[in-house]
Scaffold this motif. Sequence first.
Motif, PDB file in Angstrom:
ATOM      1  N   GLU A  42       0.819  -1.216   0.000  1.00 26.68           N
ATOM      2  CA  GLU A  42       0.000   0.000   0.000  1.00 26.68           C
ATOM      3  C   GLU A  42       0.856   1.271   0.000  1.00 26.68           C
ATOM      4  N   ASP A  43       2.095   1.181   0.476  1.00 28.86           N
ATOM      5  CA  ASP A  43       2.955   2.361   0.580  1.00 28.86           C
ATOM      6  C   ASP A  43       3.714   2.669  -0.708  1.00 28.86           C
ATOM      7  N   LEU A  44       3.760   1.715  -1.620  1.00 28.71           N
ATOM      8  CA  LEU A  44       4.584   1.865  -2.818  1.00 28.71           C
ATOM      9  C   LEU A  44       3.786   2.438  -3.976  1.00 28.71           C
ATOM     10  N   SER A  45       4.453   3.250  -4.786  1.00 27.96           N
ATOM     11  CA  SER A  45       3.830   3.825  -5.969  1.00 27.96           C
ATOM     12  C   SER A  45       4.004   2.869  -7.145  1.00 27.96           C
ATOM     13  N   PHE A  69       5.655  -8.760   2.516  1.00 28.10           N
ATOM     14  CA  PHE A  69       5.472  -8.050   1.252  1.00 28.10           C
ATOM     15  C   PHE A  69       5.278  -9.032   0.106  1.00 28.10           C
ATOM     16  N   GLU A  70       6.107 -10.074   0.072  1.00 32.42           N
ATOM     17  CA  GLU A  70       5.998 -11.070  -0.998  1.00 32.42           C
ATOM     18  C   GLU A  70       4.622 -11.735  -0.965  1.00 32.42           C
ATOM     19  N   LYS A  71       4.095 -11.978   0.228  1.00 34.68           N
ATOM     20  CA  LYS A  71       2.751 -12.563   0.356  1.00 34.68           C
ATOM     21  C   LYS A  71       1.679 -11.597  -0.160  1.00 34.68           C
ATOM     22  N   GLN A  72       1.889 -10.284   0.028  1.00 36.23           N
ATOM     23  CA  GLN A  72       0.923  -9.289  -0.455  1.00 36.23           C
ATOM     24  C   GLN A  72       0.822  -9.291  -1.982  1.00 36.23           C
TER      25      GLN A  72
END
Length: 148
Positions: A42-45, A69-72
Amino acid sequence: MANFDIIVGTVLGASEYVADALQETLEKHGHSATIWLEPNLEDLSKQSTWLICTSTHGAGDLPDNIQPFEKQLKGQDLSEVNFLVVGLGDSSYDTYCNGAIQMQDSLEQANATMLHKPIHIDVLHHPIPEDAAVVWLEDLLQRQNENV
């Protein structure tokens, strides 16, 4: 100039040193770069280029800090995302750079586009892995400038 999100998977800190050197190189070339040590989707563009910089831990696993993160990434449509991969590993293990390979696979399954062949840095041959990573990135930036 471009924006980069440097997504770091680290256990003992080597990937973090590499990320710092990559950030410095990008900024020297007029780009912006943010380092994410606890990345959250959610934080990354999606308009930034994602630069994955990860080591491998244990029996070929991702470091603990990048596993959530990898799971997201599962089931996401990241077709807008472009990415690059820097993997650190020890070639004396048969799971050499498996963390980087796993991140690449997960991003490709989410339809993200890899911009260039990844670099897998063997710490047995490059005791200061950030040097090899900077040479790779400088070459990539030079080619990009030539094609503009």
